[in-house]
Design a protein around this motif. Sequence first.
Motif, short mmCIF file in Angstrom:
data_model
loop_
_atom_site.label_atom_id
_atom_site.label_comp_id
_atom_site.label_asym_id
_atom_site.label_seq_id
_atom_site.Cartn_x
_atom_site.Cartn_y
_atom_site.Cartn_z
N LYS A 78 -2.18 19.06 7.06
CA LYS A 78 -1.06 18.33 7.65
C LYS A 78 -1.62 17.31 8.64
O LYS A 78 -2.56 17.59 9.37
CB LYS A 78 -0.12 19.30 8.35
N LEU A 79 -1.03 16.13 8.65
CA LEU A 79 -1.46 15.13 9.63
C LEU A 79 -1.13 15.60 11.05
O LEU A 79 -0.07 16.18 11.28
CB LEU A 79 -0.78 13.79 9.35
N HIS A 133 -7.21 11.03 -0.01
CA HIS A 133 -7.58 12.33 0.55
C HIS A 133 -7.18 13.45 -0.40
O HIS A 133 -7.96 14.39 -0.64
CB HIS A 133 -6.91 12.50 1.92
N LYS A 181 3.96 10.13 11.44
CA LYS A 181 3.58 8.87 10.80
C LYS A 181 4.18 7.66 11.51
O LYS A 181 3.52 6.63 11.68
CB LYS A 181 4.01 8.88 9.33
N TRP A 240 -8.55 11.91 10.81
CA TRP A 240 -7.14 12.03 11.22
C TRP A 240 -7.02 12.64 12.61
O TRP A 240 -6.17 12.24 13.41
CB TRP A 240 -6.35 12.88 10.22
N TYR A 244 -3.98 8.77 2.78
CA TYR A 244 -3.80 10.21 2.96
C TYR A 244 -3.23 10.86 1.69
O TYR A 244 -3.79 11.83 1.17
CB TYR A 244 -2.88 10.45 4.15
N LEU A 268 -0.82 5.02 4.75
CA LEU A 268 -0.90 6.48 4.74
C LEU A 268 -0.57 7.04 3.36
O LEU A 268 -1.17 8.03 2.93
CB LEU A 268 0.04 7.07 5.79
N ASP A 277 -10.54 14.68 7.14
CA ASP A 277 -9.94 15.64 8.07
C ASP A 277 -10.26 15.25 9.51
O ASP A 277 -9.38 15.24 10.38
CB ASP A 277 -10.50 17.05 7.83
#
Length: 210
Positions: free
Chosen positions: A6-7, A31, A11, A77, A27, A23, A74
């Motif tokens: 989870k970010l 990612h 956002k 972020w 992401y 993103l 990871d």
Amino acid sequence: MFELRKLPFEKEAIASFISAETLEFHYGKHHQTYINNLNKLVEGSQFDGMNLVDIILKSEGGMFNNAAQVFNHDFYWDCISANSQPLSAELQEAINVSFGDLENFKSLFVDKATTLFASGWCWLVYDVESTKLEIVQTSNAQTPMKDGKIPLLVVDVWEHAYYIDFRNVRPNYLSKFWDFINWGFVSERLNQAKLNGLDSIRSYVDHLYR
């Protein structure tokens, strides 16, 4: 099996730096793809069930590339925050000892990140042997833990990190990045690096993938 983390920020809170569109790709697609690829490669292999750090340190080729890119993202972020935070006194002192002062560190870090050829990452790391901080460039998926350096801060300079929002003007992206650095995270990583060395990275990863 690894899952997309989870970010650590909302956002919308960083929209002036990283747009929702970036993103979505960086992401949500890039990612996530590294996660998917890593899971496929790990399943049934000698690396199945292994800590991500140990996979990185012991693997090569496609396994290494995907594992390292999962970690690198990871960590990236977590280096971003919409909330301005002061550096810890310990981090400030370490920067002063290694680079003179924060402004000189900023100049050196941005220059290294700007001049890194092609795709890669620019890191602030802690060297356990010298107990000093260093700025390290790595290309493609490389990560400084391979050389025994402990990551404290990283900026992604692959084009997919900034091209949608800043086109090909990497310095503009880096200037904006500086305004969103999570100094609280960086300060804590230095504290843990001094206490636990390379194990501090394993603990960080275990927190994400427990």
